[in-house]
Design an enzyme around this catalytic site. Structure first.
Site, short mmCIF file in Angstrom:
data_model
loop_
_atom_site.label_atom_id
_atom_site.label_comp_id
_atom_site.label_asym_id
_atom_site.label_seq_id
_atom_site.Cartn_x
_atom_site.Cartn_y
_atom_site.Cartn_z
N ASP A 37 -13.88 -7.19 -10.49
CA ASP A 37 -14.15 -8.24 -11.48
C ASP A 37 -15.13 -9.24 -10.87
O ASP A 37 -14.85 -9.83 -9.83
CB ASP A 37 -12.84 -8.94 -11.84
N ARG A 40 -13.80 -12.85 -10.23
CA ARG A 40 -12.85 -12.95 -9.11
C ARG A 40 -13.56 -12.79 -7.77
O ARG A 40 -13.24 -13.45 -6.79
CB ARG A 40 -11.73 -11.91 -9.25
N ASN A 88 -10.16 -1.03 1.36
CA ASN A 88 -8.90 -1.79 1.22
C ASN A 88 -8.34 -1.73 -0.21
O ASN A 88 -7.12 -1.80 -0.39
CB ASN A 88 -9.18 -3.25 1.62
N SER A 141 -0.81 2.77 4.99
CA SER A 141 0.48 2.12 4.84
C SER A 141 1.48 2.88 5.70
O SER A 141 1.29 4.08 5.94
CB SER A 141 0.90 2.19 3.36
N TYR A 164 2.22 6.43 -4.90
CA TYR A 164 1.62 5.57 -3.87
C TYR A 164 1.69 6.23 -2.50
O TYR A 164 0.67 6.34 -1.80
CB TYR A 164 2.35 4.22 -3.83
N SER A 167 -0.59 9.23 -2.14
CA SER A 167 -2.02 8.87 -2.16
C SER A 167 -2.45 8.35 -0.79
O SER A 167 -3.57 8.60 -0.34
CB SER A 167 -2.31 7.83 -3.24
N1 LIG Z 1 1.08 -5.64 0.89
C1 LIG Z 1 1.68 -4.70 1.63
O1 LIG Z 1 2.85 -4.82 2.00
C2 LIG Z 1 0.93 -3.47 2.03
C3 LIG Z 1 1.58 -2.57 2.87
C4 LIG Z 1 0.91 -1.43 3.28
C5 LIG Z 1 -0.40 -1.22 2.86
N2 LIG Z 1 -1.01 -2.11 2.03
C6 LIG Z 1 -2.39 -1.82 1.64
O2 LIG Z 1 -3.20 -2.93 1.94
C7 LIG Z 1 -4.30 -2.99 1.03
C8 LIG Z 1 -4.38 -4.37 0.40
O3 LIG Z 1 -3.21 -4.57 -0.38
P1 LIG Z 1 -2.70 -6.00 -0.84
O4 LIG Z 1 -1.25 -6.05 -0.49
O5 LIG Z 1 -3.61 -7.06 -0.37
O6 LIG Z 1 -2.78 -5.82 -2.43
P2 LIG Z 1 -3.29 -6.77 -3.61
O7 LIG Z 1 -3.06 -8.20 -3.28
O8 LIG Z 1 -2.69 -6.19 -4.83
O9 LIG Z 1 -4.87 -6.52 -3.60
C9 LIG Z 1 -5.39 -5.31 -3.99
C10 LIG Z 1 -6.88 -5.46 -4.16
O10 LIG Z 1 -7.42 -4.19 -4.57
C11 LIG Z 1 -8.23 -4.43 -5.71
N3 LIG Z 1 -8.41 -3.25 -6.54
C12 LIG Z 1 -7.46 -2.52 -7.19
N4 LIG Z 1 -8.06 -1.52 -7.86
C13 LIG Z 1 -9.39 -1.62 -7.63
C14 LIG Z 1 -10.52 -0.88 -8.04
N5 LIG Z 1 -10.43 0.16 -8.87
N6 LIG Z 1 -11.74 -1.25 -7.58
C15 LIG Z 1 -11.86 -2.31 -6.75
N7 LIG Z 1 -10.83 -3.07 -6.35
C16 LIG Z 1 -9.61 -2.72 -6.79
C17 LIG Z 1 -7.57 -5.58 -6.42
O11 LIG Z 1 -8.47 -6.17 -7.35
P3 LIG Z 1 -7.96 -7.01 -8.65
O12 LIG Z 1 -7.67 -8.40 -8.15
O13 LIG Z 1 -9.12 -6.93 -9.56
O14 LIG Z 1 -6.72 -6.34 -9.17
C18 LIG Z 1 -7.26 -6.47 -5.23
O15 LIG Z 1 -8.41 -7.17 -4.84
C19 LIG Z 1 -4.06 -1.86 0.03
O16 LIG Z 1 -4.78 -0.72 0.43
C20 LIG Z 1 -2.57 -1.62 0.15
O17 LIG Z 1 -2.21 -0.32 -0.26
C21 LIG Z 1 -0.38 -3.23 1.61
#
Ligand SMILES: NC(=O)c1ccc[n+]([C@@H]2O[C@H](COP(=O)([O-])OP(=O)(O)OC[C@H]3O[C@@H](n4cnc5c(N)ncnc54)[C@H](OP(=O)(O)O)[C@@H]3O)[C@@H](O)[C@H]2O)c1
Length: 241
Positions: A37, A40, A88, A141, A164, A167
């Site tokens: 977006d 954002r 990411n 993850s 999840y 993937s």
């Molecule tokens: N949080 C955890 O506990 C955790 C644990 C293990 C791994 N991870 C991994 O860490 C990474 C970051 O996660 P997070 O926790 O920071 O999640 P988050 O706050 O939900 O952020 C996810 C980001 O990905 C973006 N996104 C989703 N679909 C997209 C697309 N099609 N094109 C471009 N951007 C897209 C979102 O954009 P919008 O704002 O537009 O939705 C957002 O900026 C991810 O790979 C997640 O799987 C997280």
């Protein structure tokens, strides 16, 4: 043209991605804030610029090849190379056990978390090759780990979310395959496990801060020439596949 090293972080408008961008910015990188977006992405880049960092928004939806190609063309025109790619962006759409998962959710999850990473990596590889020391970090993850998932006593054993988890397991496979192909180049490709981090992805139920969650990825993004490739790491070291 900037003389800084250039890093692109996908999904960098919030959460761990924004923190990775901030940390790379503090290390002197020009950080490209990938966001699906435009508004954002601009807001996040403005936030980092207000902190004195060189942050530039780049519209990039990892499920939309046209935006990927446009981002690659723009990076080529403005910087002529890419030093760091942090894959990411991801979605976490399923909460129910495998038997309750529907096909659409499974496909949608793979579209972003696996096919999206493949498409972005493939498109940007020519620019990473133009860096003297390209680094690719795939945000995996602990839930990707088949070894951990197979252990009923593992702390997160109850998180059997097939779309999840699988993937991210596929993403680990992609990491190993690209790393092997690129082993004789300066490019290193590794997977990072941030740990259970409080973000929108888990309604801020995670027990770690984004600062902690970003640590493994930042380390892998800034590996020295003799650092590892084709590995899977959290901030404490290797994670079992
Ligand atoms: N949080 C955890 O506990 C955790 C644990 C293990 C791994 N991870 C991994 O860490 C990474 C970051 O996660 P997070 O926790 O920071 O999640 P988050 O706050 O939900 O952020 C996810 C980001 O990905 C973006 N996104 C989703 N679909 C997209 C697309 N099609 N094109 C471009 N951007 C897209 C979102 O954009 P919008 O704002 O537009 O939705 C957002 O900026 C991810 O790979 C997640 O799987 C997280």
């Amino acid at each position: 043209m900037s003389t800084n090293k250039v890093a692109l972080v996908t999904g960098a408008n919030k959460g761990i991605g924004l923190e990775i961008a901030r940390r790379l910015g503090r290390l002197g990188f020009t950080v490209l804030i990938g966001a699906r977006d435009e508004g954002r992405g601009r807001a996040a880049a403005e936030q980092l610029r207000a902190e004195g960092l060189d942050a530039i928004p780049v519209r990039l939806d990892v499920t939309d090849q046209a935006t990927i190609d446009a981002a690659a063309r723009r990076i080529e025109a403005e910087f002529g190379k890419l030093d760091v790619l942090v894959n990411n962006a991801a979605v976490f759409l399923d909460r129910a056990p495998p038997s309750q998962l529907d096909m659409a959710t499974l496909r949608q999850t793979f579209d972003t978390n696996f096919f999206g990473v493949f498409a972005v990596t493939k498109a940007l590889l020519p620019l990473l090759r133009k860096s003297g020391a390209g680094r690719v970090v795939n945000m995996s993850s602990g839930l990707a780990s088949l070894a951990q998932n197979s252990d009923p006593n593992w702390g997160f054993a109850q998180f059997k979310v097939l779309a999840y988890n699988s993937s991210k397991t596929a993403l680990n496979a992609l990491t190993v395959q690209f790393a092997a192909e690129l082993r004789d180049t300066p490019i290193k490709v590794n997977a990072a496990d941030p740990g259970y981090t409080a973000t929108d992805m888990n309604n801020h139920q995670g027990t770690r801060t984004v600062e902690q969650g970003a640590t493994a990825a930042v380390r892998l993004a800034t590996l020295p020439a003799d650092g590892p490739t084709g590995g899977y790491f959290d901030e404490n070291g290797p994670v079992p596949w």
